[in-house]
Write an enzyme that holds these catalytic residues in place. Structure first.
Site, PDB file in Angstrom:
ATOM      1  N   LEU A 122       0.715  -1.255  -0.406  1.00 24.98           N
ATOM      2  CA  LEU A 122       0.302  -0.065   0.109  1.00 24.98           C
ATOM      3  C   LEU A 122       0.882   1.486   0.305  1.00 24.98           C
ATOM      4  O   LEU A 122       0.535   1.865  -1.277  1.00 24.98           O
ATOM      5  CB  LEU A 122      -1.181  -0.364   0.901  1.00 24.98           C
ATOM      6  CG  LEU A 122      -1.595   1.246   1.098  1.00 24.98           C
ATOM      7  CD1 LEU A 122      -2.567   1.638   0.320  1.00 24.98           C
ATOM      8  CD2 LEU A 122      -2.349   1.018   2.710  1.00 24.98           C
ATOM      9  N   GLU A 131       3.794   4.323  -0.290  1.00 25.63           N
ATOM     10  CA  GLU A 131       4.860   4.710  -1.107  1.00 25.63           C
ATOM     11  C   GLU A 131       5.798   5.664  -1.205  1.00 25.63           C
ATOM     12  O   GLU A 131       5.845   6.896   0.515  1.00 25.63           O
ATOM     13  CB  GLU A 131       4.087   5.387  -2.373  1.00 25.63           C
ATOM     14  CG  GLU A 131       3.176   3.964  -2.708  1.00 25.63           C
ATOM     15  CD  GLU A 131       2.534   4.407  -4.529  1.00 25.63           C
ATOM     16  OE1 GLU A 131       2.192   5.944  -4.974  1.00 25.63           O
ATOM     17  OE2 GLU A 131       1.325   3.519  -4.842  1.00 25.63           O
ATOM     18  N   SER A 161       0.708   7.909   5.485  1.00 23.86           N
ATOM     19  CA  SER A 161      -0.790   7.977   6.192  1.00 23.86           C
ATOM     20  C   SER A 161      -1.512   8.254   5.410  1.00 23.86           C
ATOM     21  O   SER A 161      -2.532   8.101   5.204  1.00 23.86           O
ATOM     22  CB  SER A 161      -0.447   8.474   7.410  1.00 23.86           C
ATOM     23  OG  SER A 161       0.826   8.939   8.305  1.00 23.86           O
ATOM     24  N   TRP A 163       8.504   0.235   2.245  1.00 25.54           N
ATOM     25  CA  TRP A 163       8.470  -0.161   3.438  1.00 25.54           C
ATOM     26  C   TRP A 163       7.448  -1.045   3.491  1.00 25.54           C
ATOM     27  O   TRP A 163       7.034  -1.324   4.075  1.00 25.54           O
ATOM     28  CB  TRP A 163       7.970   1.343   4.260  1.00 25.54           C
ATOM     29  CG  TRP A 163       8.548   2.095   4.388  1.00 25.54           C
ATOM     30  CD1 TRP A 163       7.757   3.538   3.890  1.00 25.54           C
ATOM     31  CD2 TRP A 163       9.321   3.011   4.556  1.00 25.54           C
ATOM     32  NE1 TRP A 163       8.279   4.049   4.083  1.00 25.54           N
ATOM     33  CE2 TRP A 163       9.443   4.293   4.710  1.00 25.54           C
ATOM     34  CE3 TRP A 163      10.399   1.902   5.497  1.00 25.54           C
ATOM     35  CZ2 TRP A 163      10.249   4.891   5.543  1.00 25.54           C
ATOM     36  CZ3 TRP A 163      11.473   2.324   6.611  1.00 25.54           C
ATOM     37  CH2 TRP A 163      11.277   4.773   6.045  1.00 25.54           C
ATOM     38  N   ILE A 164       7.905  -1.926   1.878  1.00 21.67           N
ATOM     39  CA  ILE A 164       7.532  -3.358   1.837  1.00 21.67           C
ATOM     40  C   ILE A 164       8.336  -4.468   2.150  1.00 21.67           C
ATOM     41  O   ILE A 164       8.972  -4.990   2.350  1.00 21.67           O
ATOM     42  CB  ILE A 164       7.097  -3.686   0.704  1.00 21.67           C
ATOM     43  CG1 ILE A 164       6.778  -2.734  -0.451  1.00 21.67           C
ATOM     44  CG2 ILE A 164       6.679  -4.876   0.812  1.00 21.67           C
ATOM     45  CD1 ILE A 164       5.077  -2.052   0.331  1.00 21.67           C
ATOM     46  N   THR A 165       7.117  -4.900   3.661  1.00 21.82           N
ATOM     47  CA  THR A 165       7.672  -6.305   4.331  1.00 21.82           C
ATOM     48  C   THR A 165       8.283  -7.259   3.557  1.00 21.82           C
ATOM     49  O   THR A 165       6.415  -7.486   2.540  1.00 21.82           O
ATOM     50  CB  THR A 165       7.170  -6.647   5.884  1.00 21.82           C
ATOM     51  OG1 THR A 165       6.975  -5.079   6.869  1.00 21.82           O
ATOM     52  CG2 THR A 165       6.832  -7.052   6.346  1.00 21.82           C
ATOM     53  N   ARG A 206      19.663 -10.901  40.809  1.00 25.50           N
ATOM     54  CA  ARG A 206      20.357  -9.227  40.460  1.00 25.50           C
ATOM     55  C   ARG A 206      20.198  -9.267  42.348  1.00 25.50           C
ATOM     56  O   ARG A 206      19.258  -8.698  42.787  1.00 25.50           O
ATOM     57  CB  ARG A 206      20.313  -8.829  39.621  1.00 25.50           C
ATOM     58  CG  ARG A 206      20.955  -7.390  40.015  1.00 25.50           C
ATOM     59  CD  ARG A 206      22.697  -7.701  39.506  1.00 25.50           C
ATOM     60  NE  ARG A 206      22.698  -5.976  39.965  1.00 25.50           N
ATOM     61  CZ  ARG A 206      24.746  -6.489  39.725  1.00 25.50           C
ATOM     62  NH1 ARG A 206      25.004  -7.221  39.162  1.00 25.50           N
ATOM     63  NH2 ARG A 206      24.828  -4.588  39.752  1.00 25.50           N
ATOM     64  N   GLU A 229       1.033  -0.255  10.053  1.00 26.82           N
ATOM     65  CA  GLU A 229       0.162  -0.537   9.466  1.00 26.82           C
ATOM     66  C   GLU A 229      -1.016   0.944  10.479  1.00 26.82           C
ATOM     67  O   GLU A 229      -2.090   1.123  11.141  1.00 26.82           O
ATOM     68  CB  GLU A 229      -0.477  -1.549  10.547  1.00 26.82           C
ATOM     69  CG  GLU A 229       0.206  -2.965   9.242  1.00 26.82           C
ATOM     70  CD  GLU A 229      -0.183  -3.968   9.451  1.00 26.82           C
ATOM     71  OE1 GLU A 229      -1.716  -4.200   9.951  1.00 26.82           O
ATOM     72  OE2 GLU A 229       0.347  -5.142   8.981  1.00 26.82           O
TER      73      GLU A 229
HETATM   74  C1  FAD Z   1       9.687  -1.859   9.273  1.00 23.26           C
HETATM   75  C2  FAD Z   1       8.180  -1.344   8.086  1.00 23.26           C
HETATM   76  C3  FAD Z   1       6.782  -2.021   7.866  1.00 23.26           C
HETATM   77  C4  FAD Z   1       6.478  -1.666   6.865  1.00 23.26           C
HETATM   78  N1  FAD Z   1       6.076  -2.650   6.419  1.00 23.26           N
HETATM   79  C5  FAD Z   1       4.498  -2.126   5.103  1.00 23.26           C
HETATM   80  C6  FAD Z   1       4.191  -3.469   4.607  1.00 23.26           C
HETATM   81  O1  FAD Z   1       4.390  -4.286   4.796  1.00 23.26           O
HETATM   82  N2  FAD Z   1       3.231  -2.429   3.341  1.00 23.26           N
HETATM   83  C7  FAD Z   1       2.914  -1.226   2.954  1.00 23.26           C
HETATM   84  O2  FAD Z   1       2.261  -0.746   2.721  1.00 23.26           O
HETATM   85  N3  FAD Z   1       3.719  -0.134   4.144  1.00 23.26           N
HETATM   86  C8  FAD Z   1       4.248  -0.837   5.248  1.00 23.26           C
HETATM   87  N4  FAD Z   1       5.268   0.436   6.191  1.00 23.26           N
HETATM   88  C9  FAD Z   1       4.522   1.114   5.747  1.00 23.26           C
HETATM   89  C10 FAD Z   1       4.207   1.862   7.291  1.00 23.26           C
HETATM   90  O3  FAD Z   1       3.063   1.703   7.337  1.00 23.26           O
HETATM   91  C11 FAD Z   1       4.115   3.712   6.779  1.00 23.26           C
HETATM   92  O4  FAD Z   1       5.680   3.834   7.620  1.00 23.26           O
HETATM   93  C12 FAD Z   1       3.379   4.267   8.393  1.00 23.26           C
HETATM   94  O5  FAD Z   1       1.745   4.616   7.231  1.00 23.26           O
HETATM   95  C13 FAD Z   1       3.891   5.683   8.224  1.00 23.26           C
HETATM   96  O6  FAD Z   1       3.575   6.471   7.222  1.00 23.26           O
HETATM   97  P1  FAD Z   1       5.230   7.116   6.653  1.00 23.26           P
HETATM   98  O7  FAD Z   1       6.244   6.613   7.319  1.00 23.26           O
HETATM   99  O8  FAD Z   1       5.067   7.711   5.269  1.00 23.26           O
HETATM  100  O9  FAD Z   1       4.655   8.101   7.782  1.00 23.26           O
HETATM  101  P2  FAD Z   1       4.100   9.474   7.575  1.00 23.26           P
HETATM  102  O10 FAD Z   1       2.947   9.256   7.236  1.00 23.26           O
HETATM  103  O11 FAD Z   1       4.766  10.563   6.466  1.00 23.26           O
HETATM  104  O12 FAD Z   1       3.771  10.296   9.127  1.00 23.26           O
HETATM  105  C14 FAD Z   1       4.737  11.312   9.312  1.00 23.26           C
HETATM  106  C15 FAD Z   1       4.140  11.794  11.265  1.00 23.26           C
HETATM  107  O13 FAD Z   1       3.186  12.508  10.595  1.00 23.26           O
HETATM  108  C16 FAD Z   1       2.124  12.140  11.599  1.00 23.26           C
HETATM  109  N5  FAD Z   1       1.142  12.495  10.333  1.00 23.26           N
HETATM  110  C17 FAD Z   1       0.404  12.150   9.098  1.00 23.26           C
HETATM  111  N6  FAD Z   1      -0.427  12.495   9.015  1.00 23.26           N
HETATM  112  C18 FAD Z   1      -1.158  12.513  10.115  1.00 23.26           C
HETATM  113  C19 FAD Z   1      -2.540  13.726  10.009  1.00 23.26           C
HETATM  114  N7  FAD Z   1      -3.489  13.307   9.768  1.00 23.26           N
HETATM  115  N8  FAD Z   1      -2.462  13.625  12.134  1.00 23.26           N
HETATM  116  C20 FAD Z   1      -1.701  13.621  13.037  1.00 23.26           C
HETATM  117  N9  FAD Z   1       0.141  12.533  12.340  1.00 23.26           N
HETATM  118  C21 FAD Z   1      -0.362  12.768  11.155  1.00 23.26           C
HETATM  119  C22 FAD Z   1       2.671  10.548  11.817  1.00 23.26           C
HETATM  120  O14 FAD Z   1       2.077   9.717  12.505  1.00 23.26           O
HETATM  121  C23 FAD Z   1       4.144  10.906  12.107  1.00 23.26           C
HETATM  122  O15 FAD Z   1       4.028  10.766  13.244  1.00 23.26           O
HETATM  123  C24 FAD Z   1       5.845  -0.846   6.957  1.00 23.26           C
HETATM  124  C25 FAD Z   1       6.737   0.742   7.351  1.00 23.26           C
HETATM  125  C26 FAD Z   1       7.909   0.147   8.544  1.00 23.26           C
HETATM  126  C27 FAD Z   1       9.019   1.110   9.140  1.00 23.26           C
END
Ligand code: FAD
Length: 390
Positions: free
Chosen positions: A133, A135, A140, A164-166, A275, A370
């Site tokens: 999902l 990119e 988010s 970020w694809i597991t 300990r 997630e």
């Molecule tokens: C180890 C790992 C495994 C993963 N595996 C998968 C997978 O298998 N498949 C897949 O599709 N994805 C996967 N992900 C992706 C993961 O789901 C995303 O990292 C996550 O959804 C957050 O997206 P982002 O990292 O782009 O952060 P962003 O969306 O850029 O967010 C940055 C910050 O802003 C905050 N934020 C964003 N919008 C809002 C809002 N409206 N209100 C308040 N705060 C907000 C967030 O909480 C975060 O603190 C994985 C990520 C990791 C680290």
């Protein structure tokens, strides 16, 4: 060194079959998974053979229909299995949860013919799945995804990059959400893409803080062709399928979080009772006793919350609010409990000689995946206070 065995978890399981299943899982976890966890995580090694063993043991399709190779287990049982696996090693527990998430679209929205053709190999045939999902520029805000699928006769041509694809780069199948129509959530369609499709490639795995054995990578789709019979559900239905998959997936993350927290508590108790300082075990000091009591209470509360949500799901009732609450509470609890476990081990807790610091690094990711815990609060608030901007 006299090591005290941790208290067994008091599990509520609905059947004798479920009790036997949990006993089998504990045995696999203790014999095959836990002993190698620290070394392999350190080396960044993915234990593919463990997933083969889990598949052969009927543990990779537990919540799905036996007719297609699944285990026909209710979520309240499946989640407790995940908890045990994650307590032994998060890379395995989370990997099983992601595989279940990746199988969801086909198992719940696939046409009968598609299910007959693909599900048995996915649920019990040794295959490993990935869910695509996110990119690079949409996390988010997943509905703004840009990966495109364009129709060409009886085929679709997919172009774009998932992030970020597991299991990215090593999975046998990818459930991919791609844009087939208008901007926003209604223009997205789900596809089942084989791992060996020409044009599909995984980038080098991300260098992560923890869960280093679990490969997380970008996946590139460069003119990947799939026949229309690999489209899951209707055109434009992909985003709603992806979100309903995540409602269930979040329960998996909650259960994994409880597993990591339980492992950290067990380690903290083991250490604190052994300990000695000031002539007594440090577990005698009220300052630590109260920490241990709070840790145990939050873990039990987390387990009760994910089980309550699972039982609603098992009864066919709405559970999205409770799933978000369970994900939020259990993962915040895992972060707090693992941090406290490091504190209880003192200086030793800060070293890689003990697993507490690994649990702490692993817990962090569970607050992000997630749907970050900010997103969980938005979901919960919508249920509690209604949509924004009314
Ligand atoms: C180890 C790992 C495994 C993963 N595996 C998968 C997978 O298998 N498949 C897949 O599709 N994805 C996967 N992900 C992706 C993961 O789901 C995303 O990292 C996550 O959804 C957050 O997206 P982002 O990292 O782009 O952060 P962003 O969306 O850029 O967010 C940055 C910050 O802003 C905050 N934020 C964003 N919008 C809002 C809002 N409206 N209100 C308040 N705060 C907000 C967030 O909480 C975060 O603190 C994985 C990520 C990791 C680290």
């Amino acid at each position: 060194m006299s090591v005290r065995d941790p208290q067994p978890v008091e599990r509520q399981l609905p059947t004798e079959e479920a009790r036997d299943l949990l006993a089998l899982v504990r045995e696999i976890a203790q014999r095959e998974i836990a002993p190698r966890a620290a070394e392999e995580e350190d080396a960044g090694r993915f234990p593919r053979e463990i997933f083969t063993l889990l598949s052969e043991s009927g543990l990779l399709g537990l919540p799905y229909a036996a007719e297609y190779g699944g285990g026909d287990q209710p979520y309240e049982v499946y989640l407790q299995v995940l908890e045990e696996l994650a307590a032994a090693r998060l890379t395995v527990g989370l990997g099983v949860s992601v595989h279940t998430l990746a199988s969801y679209a086909l198992a719940t929205h696939g046409a009968k013919q598609q299910q007959v053709e693909h599900l048995p190999a996915m649920l019990g045939g040794g295959l490993l799945g990935a869910y695509c999902l996110s990119e690079p520029s949409s996390g988010s805000d997943a509905a703004s995804l840009r990966t495109k699928a364009v129709r060409d006769g009886d085929e679709w041509v997919i172009d774009g990059t998932k992030a970020w694809i597991t299991h990215g780069g090593i999975a046998d199948f990818y459930t991919v959400m791609a844009r087939t129509g208008e901007d926003g959530p209604r223009g997205i369609t789900a596809f089942l893409v084989p791992g060996d499709a020409p044009g599909l490639s995984g980038a080098a795995p991300e260098k992560k803080m923890g869960m280093k054995g679990s490969p997380t990578a970008q996946v590139h789709f460069d003119g990947v062709r799939v026949p229309d019979d690999r489209r899951i559900g209707e055109e434009g239905q992909g985003f709603s399928i992806a979100l309903s998959a995540l409602d269930s997936g979040r329960l998996g993350i909650a259960a994994c979080a409880v597993g990591v927290a339980q492992a950290a508590l067990d380690e903290a108790v083991r250490y604190a009772t052994e300990r000695r300082q000031f002539g007594r075990p440090v577990a005698d000091f009220q300052g630590l006793r109260f920490m241990l009591a709070d840790m145990a209470t939050q873990i039990e509360a987390g387990r009760a919350l994910y089980l309550a949500a699972a039982r609603l799901r098992d009864a066919g009732r709405p559970f999205a609010k409770q799933a978000a609450m369970a994900k939020l509470h259990c993962t915040d609890t895992a972060m707090k409990v693992t941090t406290d476990a490091v504190q209880i081990l003192g200086g030793y807790g800060y070293t890689a000689d003990f697993p507490a610091e690994r649990y702490m690094r692993e817990a962090k990711v569970l607050q992000i995946v997630e749907g970050t815990n900010q997103i969980q609060r938005m979901v919960i608030a919508r249920h509690v206070a209604g949509p924004e901007g009314r």
